[in-house]
Design an enzyme around this catalytic site. Structure first.
Site, short mmCIF file in Angstrom:
data_model
loop_
_atom_site.label_atom_id
_atom_site.label_comp_id
_atom_site.label_asym_id
_atom_site.label_seq_id
_atom_site.Cartn_x
_atom_site.Cartn_y
_atom_site.Cartn_z
N ASP A 30 0.93 -1.27 -0.14
CA ASP A 30 0.03 0.03 -0.03
C ASP A 30 0.87 1.32 -0.12
O ASP A 30 2.09 1.20 0.46
CB ASP A 30 -0.99 -0.26 1.22
CG ASP A 30 -2.11 1.04 1.23
OD1 ASP A 30 -2.38 1.54 0.01
OD2 ASP A 30 -2.76 1.18 2.17
N ARG A 39 -0.47 9.25 -10.14
CA ARG A 39 -0.44 7.80 -9.22
C ARG A 39 0.03 6.80 -9.92
O ARG A 39 0.83 6.02 -9.33
CB ARG A 39 -1.92 7.39 -9.20
CG ARG A 39 -2.67 8.52 -8.00
CD ARG A 39 -4.23 8.27 -7.79
NE ARG A 39 -4.26 6.75 -7.58
CZ ARG A 39 -4.29 6.28 -6.21
NH1 ARG A 39 -4.14 7.29 -5.14
NH2 ARG A 39 -4.69 5.18 -5.93
N HIS A 66 2.66 3.46 -9.11
CA HIS A 66 2.57 2.06 -9.40
C HIS A 66 3.84 1.43 -9.88
O HIS A 66 4.06 0.49 -9.71
CB HIS A 66 1.49 1.73 -9.97
CG HIS A 66 -0.04 2.29 -9.43
ND1 HIS A 66 -0.32 1.65 -8.06
CD2 HIS A 66 -1.09 3.19 -9.69
CE1 HIS A 66 -1.53 2.27 -7.73
NE2 HIS A 66 -1.81 3.01 -8.64
N SER A 116 -6.93 -5.83 -6.08
CA SER A 116 -8.28 -6.36 -5.20
C SER A 116 -9.42 -6.21 -6.18
O SER A 116 -9.42 -5.36 -7.20
CB SER A 116 -8.63 -5.63 -4.13
OG SER A 116 -9.15 -4.35 -4.07
N GLU A 175 -11.85 -4.76 -5.43
CA GLU A 175 -12.58 -3.52 -5.10
C GLU A 175 -11.81 -2.30 -6.05
O GLU A 175 -12.27 -1.47 -6.50
CB GLU A 175 -12.46 -2.97 -3.60
CG GLU A 175 -13.40 -3.87 -2.78
CD GLU A 175 -13.19 -5.21 -2.41
OE1 GLU A 175 -11.90 -5.62 -2.43
OE2 GLU A 175 -13.91 -6.10 -2.54
N LEU A 231 11.75 -20.03 -4.32
CA LEU A 231 10.63 -19.32 -3.89
C LEU A 231 9.20 -19.22 -4.91
O LEU A 231 9.58 -19.34 -5.94
CB LEU A 231 11.02 -17.73 -3.96
CG LEU A 231 9.99 -16.77 -3.44
CD1 LEU A 231 9.73 -16.74 -1.91
CD2 LEU A 231 10.12 -15.39 -4.04
N ARG A 280 -5.63 -2.33 8.64
CA ARG A 280 -6.71 -2.84 8.00
C ARG A 280 -6.32 -4.18 7.33
O ARG A 280 -5.26 -4.09 6.53
CB ARG A 280 -7.67 -2.00 7.14
CG ARG A 280 -8.32 -0.98 7.90
CD ARG A 280 -9.37 -0.30 6.71
NE ARG A 280 -8.33 0.35 5.71
CZ ARG A 280 -8.05 1.54 5.55
NH1 ARG A 280 -8.16 2.37 6.70
NH2 ARG A 280 -7.44 2.08 4.77
N SER A 295 -8.55 -5.22 4.51
CA SER A 295 -8.99 -4.75 3.31
C SER A 295 -9.34 -5.96 2.62
O SER A 295 -8.74 -6.17 1.18
CB SER A 295 -8.02 -4.03 2.54
OG SER A 295 -7.73 -2.72 3.43
C1 V07 Z 1 1.38 -4.09 -9.68
C2 V07 Z 1 3.08 -2.54 -8.54
C3 V07 Z 1 3.27 -3.05 -7.10
C4 V07 Z 1 2.59 -2.23 -6.18
C5 V07 Z 1 1.10 -2.57 -6.11
C6 V07 Z 1 0.18 -2.16 -7.06
C7 V07 Z 1 0.86 -2.02 -8.64
C8 V07 Z 1 3.78 -6.42 -10.23
C9 V07 Z 1 2.81 -7.06 -10.80
C10 V07 Z 1 3.01 -8.45 -11.24
C11 V07 Z 1 1.79 -9.34 -11.29
C12 V07 Z 1 1.75 -10.50 -11.67
C13 V07 Z 1 2.94 -11.14 -12.27
C14 V07 Z 1 3.89 -10.16 -12.38
C15 V07 Z 1 4.03 -9.02 -12.04
C16 V07 Z 1 1.87 -6.32 -10.68
C17 V07 Z 1 -0.44 -5.58 -10.67
C18 V07 Z 1 0.06 -4.39 -10.05
C19 V07 Z 1 -1.75 -5.76 -10.96
F1 V07 Z 1 2.88 -12.48 -12.92
N1 V07 Z 1 3.45 -5.25 -9.92
N2 V07 Z 1 2.20 -5.06 -9.94
N3 V07 Z 1 0.42 -6.54 -11.06
N4 V07 Z 1 1.80 -2.93 -8.88
#
Ligand code: V07
Length: 258
Positions: free
Chosen positions: A38, A51, A55, A83, A85, A149, A212, A214
Site C-alpha cells: 500500500d 498515481r 505504481h 483487489s 474493489e 521461492l 486493516r 482490506s
Molecule cells: C502491480 C506494482 C506493485 C505495487 C502494487 C500495485 C501496482 C507487479 C505485478 C505482477 C503481477 C503478476 C505477475 C507479475 C507481476 C503487478 C499488478 C500491479 C496488477 F505475474 N507489480 N504489479 N501486478 N503494481
C-alpha cells in the site's frame, strides 16, 4: 576526494545489508510471507507525480523484495497486487495497472527463471484483460518446474468472495456425495480456497500506515503475525523487510520461552 568518500560509503552500506541477511538467516525465517503493498498513490502525490508513477515505482520494489525473499529462503511470497474493489479506480489508472504484469514479466521473467522462482497467481482470472492473463499464464508455465521461492500474486482477489465460492463448492460436493458434512473440518474447507496448496502465511506485512486487512486472506491469516510499517510501498527497502522478519523472529523467541 568526494568520489573516494562516496565509494567507501556505498561499500559500507552493502556490507551491513549482507551482515543483516546472514544474521536473519541464522534464526527461523517465516515460511510464507504475505504483503499488502500500500501507499503507491501517496508516494506519487508527495512528489507531485501522477498515481501511475507510484505504481511503476512499486513494481520495481516487487523485484527487489522477491530477490531478497528468495535469498532468505522464504518459501512463499504472496503479494496483494490488485483487489476485487480496485476496479472502482479511474479507468486510465486501472488500464495502466493491468499493463504492469506484462511489463514486469517482459523485463524480469528471464531473471525469475534463472533464480529458480515459481510464479503463481490467485484471484478471479475471468475479468482480467487478455494481455494481462496471457503474460501471467506464460510466466506460470515457464516457471512451473522451478522449486525455489513461490511468488504468488493476488490479483483481482477478494477474500469474502473466495470464502463464499468455497462454501458454494462445498454445498455442490455435498449434494453430489463427494464430501459428507461430518468430514468438513478446517483442513478440508481450506482445500476449497484459492490457497489450497499453500501453507497459511506466518507473517503479514502492510505498508503505508493503514491497519486493516482490506478483504485480504481473512481465513488464512487467522494465526499470522502482523507487521504494520509507515513506509510507503515504493520506499520499502531490503532493510525494511529484514526489520519485519527480525521482529517476527523476536516474537517467536518470546513465545518459545514460556
Ligand atoms: C502491480 C506494482 C506493485 C505495487 C502494487 C500495485 C501496482 C507487479 C505485478 C505482477 C503481477 C503478476 C505477475 C507479475 C507481476 C503487478 C499488478 C500491479 C496488477 F505475474 N507489480 N504489479 N501486478 N503494481
Amino acid at each position: 576526494m568526494l568520489n573516494k568518500f562516496r565509494l567507501r560509503k556505498k561499500q559500507n552500506t552493502s556490507s551491513t545489508l549482507r551482515d543483516k541477511i546472514e544474521q536473519v538467516k541464522k534464526a527461523a525465517v517465516p515460511e510464507h510471507v504475505a504483503i499488502i503493498m500500500d501507499g503507491n498513490g501517496r508516494w506519487a502525490k508527495k512528489r507531485a507525480l501522477p498515481r501511475i508513477a507510484g505504481h511503476h515505482e512499486g513494481m520495481k520494489v516487487v523485484r527487489k523484495t522477491t530477490k531478497l525473499a528468495n535469498e532468505l529462503g522464504i518459501k512463499t511470497l504472496t503479494l496483494y497486487a490488485f483487489s476485487t474493489e480496485n476496479w472502482k479506480r479511474p479507468k486510465n489508472e486501472v488500464e495502466y495497472i493491468m499493463k504492469l504484469p506484462d511489463e514486469f514479466l517482459g523485463t524480469f521473467l528471464p531473471e525469475l527463471i534463472k533464480e529458480n522462482v515459481q510464479v503463481k497467481m490467485m484471484g478471479y482470472k475471468d475479468q482480467l484483460p487478455i494481455h494481462t492473463l496471457r503474460a501471467i499464464e506464460k510466466a506460470i508455465e515457464e516457471t512451473k518446474n522451478n522449486n525455489g521461492l513461490v511468488l504468488n500474486f493476488a490479483l483481482n482477489y477478494g477474500s469474502r468472495s473466495e470464502i463464499l465460492d468455497a462454501v458454494k463448492q462445498v454445498l455442490n460436493d455435498c449434494n453430489k456425495g463427494i464430501i459428507k458434512e461430518t468430514e468438513l473440518d478446517e483442513k478440508a474447507f481450506s482445500s476449497y480456497l484459492m490457497t489450497a496448496n499453500f501453507t497459511d502465511p506466518d507473517l503479514l506485512i502492510r505498508t503505508s500506515g493503514e491497519m486493516r486487512l482490506s478483504n485480504f486472506m481473512l481465513w488464512q491469516l487467522a494465526y499470522s503475525e502482523f507487521w504494520f510499517s509507515d513506509v510507503l510501498w515504493p520506499d520499502f527497502s531490503e532493510d525494511h523487510l529484514l526489520e519485519a522478519i527480525e521482529a517476527f523472529q523476536k516474537r517467536q523467541r518470546r513465545y518459545g520461552g514460556i
